[in-house]
Design a protein around this motif. Structure first.
Motif, short mmCIF file in Angstrom:
data_model
loop_
_atom_site.label_atom_id
_atom_site.label_comp_id
_atom_site.label_asym_id
_atom_site.label_seq_id
_atom_site.Cartn_x
_atom_site.Cartn_y
_atom_site.Cartn_z
N PHE A 3 -8.11 15.86 43.25
CA PHE A 3 -9.10 14.86 43.22
C PHE A 3 -9.66 14.83 41.83
O PHE A 3 -9.32 15.43 40.92
CB PHE A 3 -10.23 14.99 44.25
N CYS A 4 -10.35 13.76 41.73
CA CYS A 4 -11.09 13.55 40.51
C CYS A 4 -12.57 13.27 40.62
O CYS A 4 -13.09 12.85 41.58
CB CYS A 4 -10.43 12.23 39.56
N ILE A 63 -15.61 21.75 49.89
CA ILE A 63 -16.02 21.77 48.62
C ILE A 63 -17.36 21.64 48.40
O ILE A 63 -18.12 21.00 49.19
CB ILE A 63 -15.16 20.93 47.42
N ASP A 64 -17.94 22.25 47.47
CA ASP A 64 -19.42 22.08 47.16
C ASP A 64 -19.79 21.08 45.77
O ASP A 64 -19.43 21.02 44.87
CB ASP A 64 -19.63 23.43 46.38
N LEU A 123 -19.44 17.40 38.38
CA LEU A 123 -20.13 16.68 37.32
C LEU A 123 -20.34 15.14 38.05
O LEU A 123 -19.23 14.54 38.52
CB LEU A 123 -19.60 16.72 36.10
N GLY A 124 -21.48 14.60 38.32
CA GLY A 124 -21.57 13.42 38.83
C GLY A 124 -21.88 13.26 40.32
O GLY A 124 -22.31 12.15 40.73
N SER A 146 -26.04 6.93 33.69
CA SER A 146 -26.98 7.91 33.51
C SER A 146 -26.35 9.00 32.89
O SER A 146 -27.14 9.48 31.81
CB SER A 146 -27.64 8.22 34.57
N LEU A 147 -25.18 9.27 33.21
CA LEU A 147 -24.63 10.65 32.44
C LEU A 147 -23.98 10.06 30.99
O LEU A 147 -24.15 11.00 30.27
CB LEU A 147 -23.40 11.23 33.26
#
Length: 399
Positions: free
Chosen positions: A24-25, A51-52, A57-58, A373-374
Motif C-alpha cells: 500500500f502507500c 497495521i499500526d 506518516l499522515g 499541513s505536512l
C-alpha cells in the motif's frame, strides 16, 4: 470477486507460495508493505491484516486493516520457484470495515467510477525518468552520475544499458510490459515508457516500477534517484502521463473513440484546475528548481494527450484522481481551453491547494488538510536547514 479469491488461493497452494507481501502507500505515494505467511492469506481476504496507523506518516492513531485486492497478484522477481513470493496491492479499511478516507487507491477508484457514470473511461501510459549514480567505497550514494551520456546514446558511453535491460526483464517477468527504454539527455539519466492500461493498474505498476528500479540499481552497485532535479545544472527528471479517453457502448466488450469536443472539455478542465492541483503533482521543494519549457498538456499524434513534466515523486493515485476529476469538471462545465501559469514555488502551490474547494471535494477534507499541513511543516524545515543538507537527507537519500 469470490471466484477470483478462490482461484488465487488455489494458485498459492499449488505453487507452494510461502510469503505474501501486502502493499500500500502513504498519502505521499511512499511504497509500504507487510509480509504474511501463506496460511494467513484467506483470513486477510476476509478480515484484513492489522497495521499500526500511527506509524505511517499522515495516517491516523488507530489500527488499520489491509485487504488484498486479488486482481493485483504478481510474483516477486529474484525469488526462486517453487516457494515463490507474491504481492498484492491492498485496500485500507478501518476496524469496522468502512473505507479509510486517506487510502489513495480508494480516491482513484472513486474518480474512475465518476468517469464511468458519465459513460466514459480512460486508458493511461506513463513515461518515467530517473538518474543512476555511483556509490562510494562504503556503498553509500554519491552525486556522481554513472556515465556522461546524452539522449539516445549507446554503450560504451551509455553505462546504464544493462541496468535498464535488467529492469525491463524483471518487469516483464511479473507481467508489467515496458514499451521502450533509452538513455535520456542528462548524464546517467534514463527513461522507461509503458503501454496503455486502465489508470488504477497503471498507478499500481508505477509504484512497482520505481521499487524495481531502486532495487536493481543497488544490485548493480549503483543508486537510482527519481528526485526531480538531483543535479543543479543538468536535465530534470519528469513523469509524463498519456491519457486516451474512451466511450462505453451498450455492449460491454466494445469501446468507441471519444468525441473531439468532449476531449477538449476534458483537457480544458485539467488546465483550469492545474494551479489548484499543482501541489500534488509537484509535491516537494526541489520540484520547483526545474525550468519547464513545454506546455503542461500537449496533443499526441494518436487520439490521446499528454500531461507533461509531472514530478516523478508525485503519488500516482492522487495525480490520476485529480487529473481525471478535473477533466470531468471540464466536461460538465463545457470548459474552454486556456493556458495558465503554474506555481513557481512550493509555497504558491500550497496556497492554491488550501483555497481550493475542488481539491477538498476530490480528496476529501481530511486528506487535503493532512497533506497540506505536512507540506507546510516540510517547507518550514527546509527554511531552517541549509539547502544542500535538506535536499540530500530529506529527498535524495529517502525518496
Amino acid at each position: 470477486m469470490e471466484i477470483i479469491m478462490n482461484e488465487v488461493l488455489n494458485f498459492v497452494r499449488e505453487n507452494e507460495v510461502k510469503f505474501i507481501r501486502l502493499a500500500f502507500c502513504d498519502i505521499f505515494g511512499t511504497h509500504k508493505n507487510i509480509a504474511i505467511m501463506q496460511p494467513e492469506l484467506e483470513g486477510a481476504f476476509l478480515n484484513g491484516i492489522r497495521i499500526d496507523g500511527s506509524k505511517i506518516l499522515g495516517f491516523i492513531n488507530e489500527d488499520l486493516f489491509l485487504y488484498p485486492d486479488p486482481t493485483t497478484l504478481s510474483a516477486m522477481p529474484w525469488r526462486p520457484e517453487p516457494g515463490c513470493v507474491i504481492k498484492f496491492y491492498c485496500d485500507i479499511k478501518l476496524k469496522d470495515g468502512t473505507n479509510f478516507d486517506l487510502d489513495s487507491r480508494k480516491i482513484l477508484k472513486t474518480a474512475l467510477k465518476n468517469l464511468s457514470k458519465m459513460g466514459y473511461g480512460a486508458l493511461s501510459a506513463t513515461e518515467c525518468e530517473f538518474y543512476l549514480f555511483k556509490q562510494n567505497e562504503n556503498a553509500e550514494p554519491t552525486l556522481i552520475p554513472v556515465d556522461n551520456g546524452g539522449y539516445l546514446d549507446v554503450a560504451p558511453v551509455d553505462k546504464g544499458e544493462d541496468v535498464r535491460r535488467e529492469i525491463c526483464l524483471l518487469l516483464n517477468q511479473i507481467g508489467i510490459v515496458p514499451q521502450s527504454s533509452h538513455h535520456e539527455a542528462g548524464p546517467g539519466q534514463n527513461q522507461i515508457d509503458f503501454k496503455y492500461l486502465d489508470p488504477l493498474t497503471s498507478a499500481d505498476n508505477l509504484i512497482t516500477f520505481k521499487s524495481i528500479v531502486k532495487t536493481t540499481a543497488i544490485r548493480q552497485g549503483l543508486f537510482a534517484s527519481f528526485m526531480p532535479k538531483p543535479l543543479k545544472l543538468e536535465n530534470s527528471n519528469g513523469l509524463n502521463i498519456n491519457i486516451s479517453l474512451i466511450k462505453h457502448t451498450t455492449k460491454l466488450d466494445q469501446l468507441q473513440e471519444i468525441e473531439t469536443e468532449i476531449e477538449q472539455y476534458f483537457i480544458a478542465g485539467i488546465l483550469e484546475k492545474a494551479q489548484e492541483i499543482a501541489l500534488f503533482l509537484h509535491p516537494i521543494v526541489n520540484s520547483y528548481d526545474r525550468v519547464i519549457k513545454t506546455q503542461f498538456i500537449t496533443k499526441n499524434q494518436d487520439a490521446s494527450f499528454k500531461c507533461r513534466n509531472i514530478g516523478p515523486l508525485a503519488n500516482p493515485y492522487i495525480a490520476y484522481a485529480l487529473i481525471i476529476q478535473a477533466g470531468i469538471w471540464g466536461i460538465k462545465n463545457k470548459s474552454k481551453i486556456k493556458y495558465i501559469t503554474l506555481p513557481k514555488t512550493l509555497k504558491q502551490s500550497i496556497d492554491f491547494a488550501k483555497s481550493s474547494n475542488f481539491v477538498k471535494g476530490v480528496l476529501g477534507e481530511h486528506f487535503a488538510k493532512k497533506f497540506i499541513s505536512l507540506k507546510e511543516k516540510e517547507l518550514e524545515m527546509y527554511k531552517n536547514t541549509s539547502r544542500e543538507t535538506f535536499y540530500m537527507n530529506e529527498y535524495f537519500l529517502k525518496l
